[in-house]
Write an enzyme that holds these catalytic residues in place. Structure first.
Site, mmCIF file in Angstrom:
data_model
loop_
_atom_site.group_PDB
_atom_site.id
_atom_site.type_symbol
_atom_site.label_atom_id
_atom_site.label_comp_id
_atom_site.label_asym_id
_atom_site.label_seq_id
_atom_site.Cartn_x
_atom_site.Cartn_y
_atom_site.Cartn_z
ATOM 1 N N ASP A 155 -8.359 -4.528 -5.014
ATOM 2 C CA ASP A 155 -9.098 -3.604 -4.152
ATOM 3 C C ASP A 155 -9.430 -4.263 -2.815
ATOM 4 O O ASP A 155 -10.596 -4.360 -2.418
ATOM 5 C CB ASP A 155 -10.371 -3.136 -4.853
ATOM 6 C CG ASP A 155 -10.071 -2.368 -6.129
ATOM 7 O OD1 ASP A 155 -10.258 -1.141 -6.138
ATOM 8 O OD2 ASP A 155 -9.635 -2.990 -7.119
ATOM 9 N N TYR A 214 -5.609 0.529 1.220
ATOM 10 C CA TYR A 214 -6.517 1.662 1.460
ATOM 11 C C TYR A 214 -6.040 2.480 2.662
ATOM 12 O O TYR A 214 -6.831 2.950 3.471
ATOM 13 C CB TYR A 214 -7.957 1.186 1.663
ATOM 14 C CG TYR A 214 -8.647 0.848 0.366
ATOM 15 C CD1 TYR A 214 -9.583 1.706 -0.189
ATOM 16 C CD2 TYR A 214 -8.349 -0.322 -0.321
ATOM 17 C CE1 TYR A 214 -10.199 1.401 -1.400
ATOM 18 C CE2 TYR A 214 -8.951 -0.633 -1.528
ATOM 19 C CZ TYR A 214 -9.879 0.239 -2.057
ATOM 20 O OH TYR A 214 -10.479 -0.052 -3.266
ATOM 21 N N ASN A 245 -5.147 3.661 -7.532
ATOM 22 C CA ASN A 245 -5.254 5.074 -7.151
ATOM 23 C C ASN A 245 -5.061 5.285 -5.654
ATOM 24 O O ASN A 245 -4.567 6.332 -5.220
ATOM 25 C CB ASN A 245 -6.601 5.653 -7.590
ATOM 26 C CG ASN A 245 -7.792 4.857 -7.071
ATOM 27 O OD1 ASN A 245 -7.916 3.675 -7.366
ATOM 28 N ND2 ASN A 245 -8.668 5.499 -6.321
ATOM 29 N N HIS A 263 -4.771 -1.474 -13.126
ATOM 30 C CA HIS A 263 -5.830 -1.150 -12.169
ATOM 31 C C HIS A 263 -7.145 -0.710 -12.808
ATOM 32 O O HIS A 263 -8.209 -1.235 -12.473
ATOM 33 C CB HIS A 263 -5.360 -0.071 -11.194
ATOM 34 C CG HIS A 263 -6.306 0.166 -10.059
ATOM 35 N ND1 HIS A 263 -6.675 -0.841 -9.179
ATOM 36 C CD2 HIS A 263 -6.993 1.284 -9.659
ATOM 37 C CE1 HIS A 263 -7.522 -0.358 -8.289
ATOM 38 N NE2 HIS A 263 -7.734 0.929 -8.568
ATOM 39 N N HIS A 319 -16.636 4.855 -12.477
ATOM 40 C CA HIS A 319 -15.341 4.996 -13.158
ATOM 41 C C HIS A 319 -15.427 4.865 -14.669
ATOM 42 O O HIS A 319 -14.493 4.381 -15.320
ATOM 43 C CB HIS A 319 -14.343 3.989 -12.583
ATOM 44 C CG HIS A 319 -14.155 4.092 -11.102
ATOM 45 N ND1 HIS A 319 -13.743 5.255 -10.490
ATOM 46 C CD2 HIS A 319 -14.345 3.184 -10.094
ATOM 47 C CE1 HIS A 319 -13.679 5.060 -9.174
ATOM 48 N NE2 HIS A 319 -14.038 3.830 -8.910
ATOM 49 N N HIS A 354 -10.305 -1.595 -9.587
ATOM 50 C CA HIS A 354 -10.861 -0.235 -9.537
ATOM 51 C C HIS A 354 -12.378 -0.198 -9.361
ATOM 52 O O HIS A 354 -12.888 0.455 -8.447
ATOM 53 C CB HIS A 354 -10.438 0.539 -10.773
ATOM 54 C CG HIS A 354 -10.498 2.030 -10.621
ATOM 55 N ND1 HIS A 354 -10.120 2.676 -9.467
ATOM 56 C CD2 HIS A 354 -10.893 3.005 -11.490
ATOM 57 C CE1 HIS A 354 -10.270 3.987 -9.626
ATOM 58 N NE2 HIS A 354 -10.744 4.202 -10.839
#
Length: 434
Positions: free
Chosen positions: A145, A175, A205, A288, A298, A325
Protein backbone atom coordinates in the site's frame (compact mmCIF):
# COMPACT_ATOMS: atom_id res chain seq x y z
CA UNK A 1 -13.49 21.35 -19.59
CA UNK A 2 -16.13 19.66 -21.76
CA UNK A 3 -19.28 18.38 -19.96
CA UNK A 4 -18.61 14.75 -20.94
CA UNK A 5 -15.10 14.93 -19.53
CA UNK A 6 -16.40 16.48 -16.29
CA UNK A 7 -18.97 13.69 -15.87
CA UNK A 8 -16.36 11.00 -16.55
CA UNK A 9 -13.90 12.53 -14.06
CA UNK A 10 -16.58 12.65 -11.36
CA UNK A 11 -17.52 9.04 -12.09
CA UNK A 12 -13.92 7.89 -11.75
CA UNK A 13 -13.45 9.79 -8.50
CA UNK A 14 -16.55 8.17 -7.05
CA UNK A 15 -15.32 4.73 -8.14
CA UNK A 16 -11.97 5.30 -6.44
CA UNK A 17 -13.30 6.64 -3.12
CA UNK A 18 -16.48 4.72 -2.26
CA UNK A 19 -15.79 1.88 0.18
CA UNK A 20 -18.07 -1.14 0.24
CA UNK A 21 -17.45 -1.77 3.93
CA UNK A 22 -18.45 1.77 4.99
CA UNK A 23 -15.13 2.42 6.72
CA UNK A 24 -14.34 6.15 6.94
CA UNK A 25 -10.66 6.87 6.43
CA UNK A 26 -8.63 9.25 8.57
CA UNK A 27 -7.56 12.52 6.88
CA UNK A 28 -5.29 12.01 3.82
CA UNK A 29 -1.56 12.61 3.95
CA UNK A 30 0.54 14.98 1.88
CA UNK A 31 0.67 14.01 -1.80
CA UNK A 32 4.01 14.30 -3.57
CA UNK A 33 4.34 16.68 -6.52
CA UNK A 34 6.37 15.76 -9.58
CA UNK A 35 7.53 18.72 -11.66
CA UNK A 36 7.66 18.10 -15.39
CA UNK A 37 11.17 17.21 -16.50
CA UNK A 38 11.51 16.93 -20.30
CA UNK A 39 13.58 14.00 -21.56
CA UNK A 40 14.47 12.69 -25.02
CA UNK A 41 11.65 10.51 -26.33
CA UNK A 42 13.89 7.43 -26.40
CA UNK A 43 15.15 8.04 -22.83
CA UNK A 44 14.35 5.07 -20.52
CA UNK A 45 11.94 5.94 -17.72
CA UNK A 46 10.36 4.05 -14.80
CA UNK A 47 13.05 1.37 -14.82
CA UNK A 48 12.42 -1.61 -12.56
CA UNK A 49 13.54 -5.23 -12.39
CA UNK A 50 11.98 -8.52 -11.30
CA UNK A 51 12.94 -12.18 -11.25
CA UNK A 52 12.11 -14.10 -14.43
CA UNK A 53 12.81 -17.73 -13.69
CA UNK A 54 16.00 -19.42 -12.58
CA UNK A 55 19.05 -17.14 -12.89
CA UNK A 56 17.20 -14.60 -15.04
CA UNK A 57 15.99 -11.05 -14.49
CA UNK A 58 13.31 -9.07 -16.32
CA UNK A 59 14.17 -5.41 -16.96
CA UNK A 60 11.14 -3.17 -17.56
CA UNK A 61 11.03 0.46 -18.63
CA UNK A 62 8.99 3.01 -20.57
CA UNK A 63 9.88 5.28 -23.49
CA UNK A 64 7.89 8.01 -25.19
CA UNK A 65 9.37 6.89 -28.49
CA UNK A 66 7.11 4.13 -29.83
CA UNK A 67 9.90 2.76 -32.04
CA UNK A 68 12.63 2.58 -29.37
CA UNK A 69 14.27 -0.87 -29.28
CA UNK A 70 13.61 -3.29 -26.40
CA UNK A 71 17.26 -4.19 -25.89
CA UNK A 72 19.33 -4.34 -22.73
CA UNK A 73 23.12 -4.26 -22.77
CA UNK A 74 24.71 -5.53 -19.55
CA UNK A 75 27.90 -6.73 -17.93
CA UNK A 76 29.77 -6.93 -14.66
CA UNK A 77 31.92 -3.84 -15.21
CA UNK A 78 30.73 -0.21 -15.40
CA UNK A 79 30.37 1.00 -18.98
CA UNK A 80 31.49 -2.34 -20.42
CA UNK A 81 28.56 -4.39 -21.70
CA UNK A 82 29.65 -7.76 -22.98
CA UNK A 83 26.11 -9.14 -23.17
CA UNK A 84 22.88 -8.09 -24.85
CA UNK A 85 19.29 -9.39 -24.94
CA UNK A 86 16.29 -8.42 -27.07
CA UNK A 87 12.87 -8.26 -25.42
CA UNK A 88 9.31 -7.28 -26.21
CA UNK A 89 7.19 -4.17 -25.86
CA UNK A 90 3.56 -3.24 -25.44
CA UNK A 91 1.33 -0.24 -24.80
CA UNK A 92 -2.25 0.44 -23.79
CA UNK A 93 -4.87 3.15 -23.96
CA UNK A 94 -7.25 4.15 -21.20
CA UNK A 95 -10.05 6.59 -22.07
CA UNK A 96 -8.11 9.76 -23.05
CA UNK A 97 -4.71 8.39 -21.96
CA UNK A 98 -2.16 6.58 -24.13
CA UNK A 99 0.81 4.99 -22.44
CA UNK A 100 4.37 5.21 -23.66
CA UNK A 101 6.05 2.15 -25.07
CA UNK A 102 6.46 -0.36 -22.22
CA UNK A 103 9.48 -2.62 -22.65
CA UNK A 104 10.16 -5.98 -20.97
CA UNK A 105 13.48 -7.72 -21.60
CA UNK A 106 14.71 -10.86 -19.85
CA UNK A 107 18.45 -11.11 -19.34
CA UNK A 108 20.61 -13.97 -18.14
CA UNK A 109 21.72 -16.46 -17.06
CA UNK A 110 23.16 -14.39 -14.22
CA UNK A 111 25.51 -15.24 -11.40
CA UNK A 112 24.10 -15.02 -7.85
CA UNK A 113 25.08 -12.27 -5.43
CA UNK A 114 26.72 -10.29 -8.25
CA UNK A 115 26.50 -6.64 -9.29
CA UNK A 116 25.54 -6.08 -12.94
CA UNK A 117 25.61 -2.81 -14.86
CA UNK A 118 23.06 -2.25 -17.61
CA UNK A 119 21.67 0.18 -20.13
CA UNK A 120 18.13 0.15 -21.53
CA UNK A 121 17.40 0.71 -25.21
CA UNK A 122 20.98 1.32 -26.22
CA UNK A 123 21.17 4.81 -24.72
CA UNK A 124 20.53 6.83 -21.61
CA UNK A 125 22.00 6.44 -18.13
CA UNK A 126 23.69 3.36 -16.75
CA UNK A 127 21.88 1.43 -14.02
CA UNK A 128 23.11 -1.31 -11.76
CA UNK A 129 21.52 -4.12 -9.77
CA UNK A 130 22.65 -6.89 -7.46
CA UNK A 131 21.34 -10.40 -7.96
CA UNK A 132 20.03 -12.25 -4.88
CA UNK A 133 22.22 -14.85 -3.20
CA UNK A 134 21.90 -18.51 -4.12
CA UNK A 135 21.72 -19.63 -0.51
CA UNK A 136 21.00 -18.31 2.99
CA UNK A 137 21.10 -15.74 4.40
CA UNK A 138 18.71 -13.60 2.36
CA UNK A 139 16.85 -10.46 3.39
CA UNK A 140 13.49 -9.28 2.04
CA UNK A 141 12.20 -5.73 2.46
CA UNK A 142 8.39 -5.76 2.71
CA UNK A 143 6.00 -2.83 2.29
CA UNK A 144 2.50 -2.74 0.84
CA UNK A 145 0.00 0.00 0.00
CA UNK A 146 2.71 2.45 -1.02
CA UNK A 147 1.08 5.27 -2.99
CA UNK A 148 2.86 8.56 -3.58
CA UNK A 149 2.88 10.67 -0.42
CA UNK A 150 5.41 12.09 1.96
CA UNK A 151 5.00 8.91 4.00
CA UNK A 152 5.80 6.85 0.90
CA UNK A 153 9.04 8.78 0.46
CA UNK A 154 9.91 8.18 4.12
CA UNK A 155 9.26 4.45 3.74
CA UNK A 156 11.41 4.21 0.61
CA UNK A 157 14.20 6.20 2.28
CA UNK A 158 14.19 3.76 5.21
CA UNK A 159 14.22 0.72 2.93
CA UNK A 160 17.13 2.24 1.02
CA UNK A 161 19.11 2.32 4.28
CA UNK A 162 18.73 -1.38 5.05
CA UNK A 163 20.79 -4.17 3.53
CA UNK A 164 18.27 -6.21 1.58
CA UNK A 165 18.19 -8.43 -1.49
CA UNK A 166 14.61 -8.14 -2.73
CA UNK A 167 11.43 -6.12 -2.19
CA UNK A 168 8.10 -7.91 -1.67
CA UNK A 169 4.96 -5.80 -2.20
CA UNK A 170 1.53 -7.34 -1.35
CA UNK A 171 -0.61 -5.05 -3.49
CA UNK A 172 -1.68 -1.41 -3.96
CA UNK A 173 1.27 0.14 -5.74
CA UNK A 174 0.64 3.54 -7.31
CA UNK A 175 -2.86 4.50 -6.12
CA UNK A 176 -3.38 5.79 -9.63
CA UNK A 177 -7.12 5.11 -9.21
CA UNK A 178 -7.96 5.59 -12.89
CA UNK A 179 -5.69 8.65 -13.29
CA UNK A 180 -3.15 6.94 -15.54
CA UNK A 181 -0.45 9.57 -15.32
CA UNK A 182 -0.05 8.55 -11.67
CA UNK A 183 1.33 5.22 -12.86
CA UNK A 184 4.07 7.19 -14.61
CA UNK A 185 4.94 9.30 -11.56
CA UNK A 186 4.95 6.19 -9.35
CA UNK A 187 7.38 4.50 -11.73
CA UNK A 188 9.71 7.47 -11.52
CA UNK A 189 9.36 7.63 -7.70
CA UNK A 190 10.41 4.02 -7.11
CA UNK A 191 12.98 3.78 -9.92
CA UNK A 192 16.05 4.41 -7.71
CA UNK A 193 15.19 1.34 -5.59
CA UNK A 194 13.28 -0.79 -8.11
CA UNK A 195 16.08 -0.59 -10.70
CA UNK A 196 18.66 -1.81 -8.18
CA UNK A 197 16.87 -4.73 -6.46
CA UNK A 198 14.12 -6.98 -7.83
CA UNK A 199 10.58 -5.91 -6.88
CA UNK A 200 8.12 -8.81 -6.70
CA UNK A 201 4.56 -7.53 -6.50
CA UNK A 202 0.98 -8.71 -6.52
CA UNK A 203 -2.21 -6.77 -7.17
CA UNK A 204 -4.49 -4.93 -4.76
CA UNK A 205 -7.89 -3.31 -5.08
CA UNK A 206 -6.35 -0.03 -6.32
CA UNK A 207 -4.95 -1.88 -9.34
CA UNK A 208 -8.39 -2.99 -10.59
CA UNK A 209 -9.34 0.23 -12.39
CA UNK A 210 -12.22 -1.45 -14.23
CA UNK A 211 -14.99 0.52 -15.93
CA UNK A 212 -18.02 -1.67 -16.68
CA UNK A 213 -18.52 -2.24 -20.40
CA UNK A 214 -15.65 0.11 -21.33
CA UNK A 215 -12.51 -1.29 -19.68
CA UNK A 216 -11.49 -4.55 -18.00
CA UNK A 217 -9.56 -4.37 -14.77
CA UNK A 218 -5.79 -4.62 -14.28
CA UNK A 219 -4.81 -3.50 -17.82
CA UNK A 220 -2.44 -0.86 -16.44
CA UNK A 221 -0.93 -3.15 -13.80
CA UNK A 222 -0.49 -6.10 -16.15
CA UNK A 223 1.07 -3.94 -18.88
CA UNK A 224 3.59 -2.25 -16.59
CA UNK A 225 4.44 -4.81 -13.88
CA UNK A 226 4.94 -8.13 -15.62
CA UNK A 227 5.82 -10.87 -13.16
CA UNK A 228 7.13 -14.43 -13.80
CA UNK A 229 3.70 -16.05 -14.06
CA UNK A 230 4.49 -17.93 -17.26
CA UNK A 231 7.75 -19.18 -15.78
CA UNK A 232 5.82 -20.64 -12.83
CA UNK A 233 3.12 -22.34 -14.88
CA UNK A 234 0.38 -19.78 -14.18
CA UNK A 235 -1.91 -18.42 -16.87
CA UNK A 236 -2.39 -15.07 -15.13
CA UNK A 237 -0.08 -12.23 -14.08
CA UNK A 238 -2.25 -11.93 -10.95
CA UNK A 239 -0.76 -15.04 -9.31
CA UNK A 240 2.59 -16.79 -9.65
CA UNK A 241 5.52 -18.17 -7.67
CA UNK A 242 9.30 -18.06 -7.65
CA UNK A 243 12.21 -19.55 -5.75
CA UNK A 244 15.16 -17.70 -4.33
CA UNK A 245 17.94 -18.74 -1.94
CA UNK A 246 16.08 -21.54 -0.18
CA UNK A 247 12.65 -19.90 -0.13
CA UNK A 248 9.61 -20.73 -2.26
CA UNK A 249 7.46 -17.59 -2.52
CA UNK A 250 3.85 -17.65 -3.75
CA UNK A 251 2.06 -14.45 -4.80
CA UNK A 252 -1.72 -14.92 -4.85
CA UNK A 253 -4.47 -12.74 -6.29
CA UNK A 254 -7.10 -11.53 -3.83
CA UNK A 255 -9.02 -10.13 -6.82
CA UNK A 256 -8.71 -13.15 -9.08
CA UNK A 257 -11.23 -15.98 -8.82
CA UNK A 258 -10.21 -18.21 -5.93
CA UNK A 259 -13.01 -20.72 -5.35
CA UNK A 260 -12.24 -24.43 -5.56
CA UNK A 261 -13.19 -24.53 -9.24
CA UNK A 262 -11.02 -21.58 -10.26
CA UNK A 263 -7.80 -21.63 -12.28
CA UNK A 264 -5.99 -19.96 -9.39
CA UNK A 265 -7.04 -22.67 -6.93
CA UNK A 266 -5.92 -25.49 -9.22
CA UNK A 267 -2.67 -23.70 -10.02
CA UNK A 268 -2.01 -23.27 -6.27
CA UNK A 269 -2.65 -26.97 -5.67
CA UNK A 270 -0.16 -27.92 -8.35
CA UNK A 271 2.42 -25.36 -7.26
CA UNK A 272 2.32 -26.44 -3.61
CA UNK A 273 2.61 -30.09 -4.60
CA UNK A 274 5.86 -29.35 -6.45
CA UNK A 275 7.57 -27.62 -3.50
CA UNK A 276 10.65 -29.49 -2.31
CA UNK A 277 11.26 -28.51 1.31
CA UNK A 278 14.76 -29.97 1.19
CA UNK A 279 15.60 -27.46 -1.54
CA UNK A 280 13.40 -24.62 -0.27
CA UNK A 281 12.78 -25.17 3.46
CA UNK A 282 10.94 -21.84 3.78
CA UNK A 283 7.50 -21.35 2.22
CA UNK A 284 6.10 -17.79 2.06
CA UNK A 285 2.77 -16.56 0.68
CA UNK A 286 1.69 -12.99 -0.16
CA UNK A 287 -1.69 -11.56 -1.14
CA UNK A 288 -3.49 -8.27 -0.59
CA UNK A 289 -6.50 -8.77 1.69
CA UNK A 290 -5.53 -10.17 5.12
CA UNK A 291 -7.28 -13.22 6.54
CA UNK A 292 -6.40 -12.40 10.15
CA UNK A 293 -7.27 -8.81 10.93
CA UNK A 294 -8.34 -7.26 14.24
CA UNK A 295 -8.67 -3.76 12.78
CA UNK A 296 -12.14 -2.34 12.17
CA UNK A 297 -11.13 -1.60 8.59
CA UNK A 298 -11.88 -4.23 5.92
CA UNK A 299 -13.35 -6.75 8.32
CA UNK A 300 -14.36 -10.00 6.66
CA UNK A 301 -13.18 -9.08 3.15
CA UNK A 302 -10.74 -12.00 3.02
CA UNK A 303 -13.11 -14.60 4.48
CA UNK A 304 -14.11 -16.31 1.22
CA UNK A 305 -10.50 -16.68 0.07
CA UNK A 306 -9.48 -17.86 3.54
CA UNK A 307 -12.23 -20.50 3.63
CA UNK A 308 -11.14 -21.92 0.30
CA UNK A 309 -7.36 -21.63 0.46
CA UNK A 310 -6.29 -21.78 4.11
CA UNK A 311 -6.64 -25.61 4.15
CA UNK A 312 -4.22 -25.77 1.22
CA UNK A 313 -1.68 -23.51 2.90
CA UNK A 314 -2.00 -25.37 6.20
CA UNK A 315 -1.54 -28.77 4.56
CA UNK A 316 1.54 -27.45 2.75
CA UNK A 317 3.06 -26.07 5.97
CA UNK A 318 3.30 -22.44 4.86
CA UNK A 319 5.58 -20.60 7.30
CA UNK A 320 4.63 -16.93 6.85
CA UNK A 321 1.74 -15.10 5.16
CA UNK A 322 2.18 -11.39 4.32
CA UNK A 323 -0.77 -9.15 3.36
CA UNK A 324 -1.63 -5.47 2.93
CA UNK A 325 -4.95 -3.61 2.44
CA UNK A 326 -5.39 -2.57 6.09
CA UNK A 327 -3.38 0.59 6.64
CA UNK A 328 -1.81 -0.53 9.89
CA UNK A 329 0.64 -3.16 11.13
CA UNK A 330 -0.31 -6.42 12.82
CA UNK A 331 1.51 -9.69 13.57
CA UNK A 332 -0.10 -12.94 14.67
CA UNK A 333 1.02 -16.10 16.39
CA UNK A 334 1.05 -19.24 14.28
CA UNK A 335 -2.64 -19.66 13.56
CA UNK A 336 -5.14 -21.80 11.65
CA UNK A 337 -8.95 -21.77 11.49
CA UNK A 338 -9.03 -18.71 13.72
CA UNK A 339 -7.11 -20.28 16.58
CA UNK A 340 -3.50 -20.46 17.66
CA UNK A 341 -1.86 -23.53 16.13
CA UNK A 342 1.87 -24.35 16.35
CA UNK A 343 1.67 -25.84 12.84
CA UNK A 344 -0.12 -22.87 11.27
CA UNK A 345 1.35 -19.82 9.53
CA UNK A 346 2.46 -16.53 11.05
CA UNK A 347 0.23 -13.85 9.49
CA UNK A 348 1.59 -10.32 9.10
CA UNK A 349 -0.39 -7.31 7.83
CA UNK A 350 1.97 -4.69 6.39
CA UNK A 351 -0.34 -2.35 4.44
CA UNK A 352 1.24 0.74 5.97
CA UNK A 353 3.69 1.81 3.28
CA UNK A 354 2.48 5.40 2.88
CA UNK A 355 -0.79 5.65 0.95
CA UNK A 356 -2.83 8.86 0.64
CA UNK A 357 -5.90 7.45 2.41
CA UNK A 358 -4.32 7.65 5.86
CA UNK A 359 -3.97 5.11 8.65
CA UNK A 360 -6.57 2.71 10.01
CA UNK A 361 -6.49 3.74 13.67
CA UNK A 362 -9.39 1.74 15.10
CA UNK A 363 -8.66 -1.75 16.36
CA UNK A 364 -11.29 -4.12 17.71
CA UNK A 365 -11.37 -4.80 21.44
CA UNK A 366 -10.57 -7.05 23.12
CA UNK A 367 -7.48 -7.97 21.13
CA UNK A 368 -7.80 -11.54 19.78
CA UNK A 369 -5.60 -14.15 21.43
CA UNK A 370 -3.85 -14.84 18.15
CA UNK A 371 -2.84 -11.17 17.70
CA UNK A 372 0.60 -10.50 19.15
CA UNK A 373 1.40 -6.93 18.09
CA UNK A 374 -0.62 -4.24 16.30
CA UNK A 375 -0.14 -0.54 15.67
CA UNK A 376 -1.49 2.08 13.25
CA UNK A 377 1.74 3.62 11.99
CA UNK A 378 3.45 3.87 8.62
CA UNK A 379 6.52 1.69 8.17
CA UNK A 380 8.12 -1.30 6.50
CA UNK A 381 9.20 -4.82 7.43
CA UNK A 382 12.42 -6.75 7.00
CA UNK A 383 12.56 -10.54 6.87
CA UNK A 384 16.04 -12.02 7.16
CA UNK A 385 16.05 -15.77 6.60
CA UNK A 386 19.25 -16.79 8.33
CA UNK A 387 19.25 -20.52 7.60
CA UNK A 388 16.88 -23.43 7.01
CA UNK A 389 15.46 -23.23 10.52
CA UNK A 390 15.49 -19.60 11.68
CA UNK A 391 14.35 -16.23 10.33
CA UNK A 392 14.33 -12.82 11.95
CA UNK A 393 11.37 -10.50 11.34
CA UNK A 394 11.41 -6.81 12.26
CA UNK A 395 9.01 -3.94 11.69
CA UNK A 396 10.35 -0.38 11.45
CA UNK A 397 8.10 2.57 12.20
CA UNK A 398 8.66 5.60 9.95
CA UNK A 399 8.59 7.93 12.95
CA UNK A 400 11.84 6.34 14.17
CA UNK A 401 15.23 5.89 12.58
CA UNK A 402 15.46 2.84 10.31
CA UNK A 403 17.71 0.90 12.72
CA UNK A 404 14.98 1.10 15.41
CA UNK A 405 12.88 -2.08 15.54
CA UNK A 406 9.38 -1.34 16.74
CA UNK A 407 8.47 -5.03 16.62
CA UNK A 408 10.77 -8.01 16.24
CA UNK A 409 10.63 -11.76 16.56
CA UNK A 410 12.63 -14.86 15.71
CA UNK A 411 10.56 -17.34 13.67
CA UNK A 412 11.38 -21.05 13.59
CA UNK A 413 10.54 -22.83 10.34
CA UNK A 414 7.95 -25.59 10.24
CA UNK A 415 10.59 -27.79 8.59
CA UNK A 416 12.38 -27.96 11.94
CA UNK A 417 9.25 -28.20 14.12
CA UNK A 418 8.02 -31.68 13.35
CA UNK A 419 4.78 -30.35 11.81
CA UNK A 420 5.70 -31.50 8.31
CA UNK A 421 6.24 -35.08 9.48
CA UNK A 422 2.93 -35.04 11.35
CA UNK A 423 0.99 -33.85 8.31
CA UNK A 424 2.89 -35.75 5.63
CA UNK A 425 0.45 -38.65 5.33
CA UNK A 426 -1.97 -37.89 2.53
CA UNK A 427 -0.54 -34.42 1.95
CA UNK A 428 0.21 -34.85 -1.75
CA UNK A 429 -3.20 -36.42 -2.35
CA UNK A 430 -4.92 -33.50 -0.60
CA UNK A 431 -3.02 -30.91 -2.63
CA UNK A 432 -3.65 -32.60 -5.95
CA UNK A 433 -7.22 -33.87 -5.53
CA UNK A 434 -9.72 -32.37 -8.03
Amino acid sequence: MEPKLVILTLFLLVCSTVKADGYIRPPPRETLHFPWSPKPSSHPQQVHISLAGDKHMRVSWVTDDKSAPSIVHYGTSPGRYSLMNQGESTSYSYIFYSSGRIHHTVIGPLEPNTVYYYQCGGQGPEFQFKTPPAEFPITFAVAGDLGQTGWTKSTLDHIDQCRYDMHLLPGDLSYADYMQWRWDTFGELVQPLASARPWMVTQGNHERESIPIFKDGFVSYNSRWKMPYEESGSNSNLYYSFEVAGAHVIMLGSYADHDEYSDQYHWLQADLAKVDRKKTPWLLVLFHVPWYNSNEAHQGEGDSMMETMEPLLYAANVDIVLAGHVHAYERSERVNKGNSDPCGAVHITIGDGGNREGLAHKFKEPQPRWSVFREASFGHGELKIVNSTHAYWSWHRNDDDEPVRSDQVWITSLVSSGCIAEKSNGLRKFLMEP
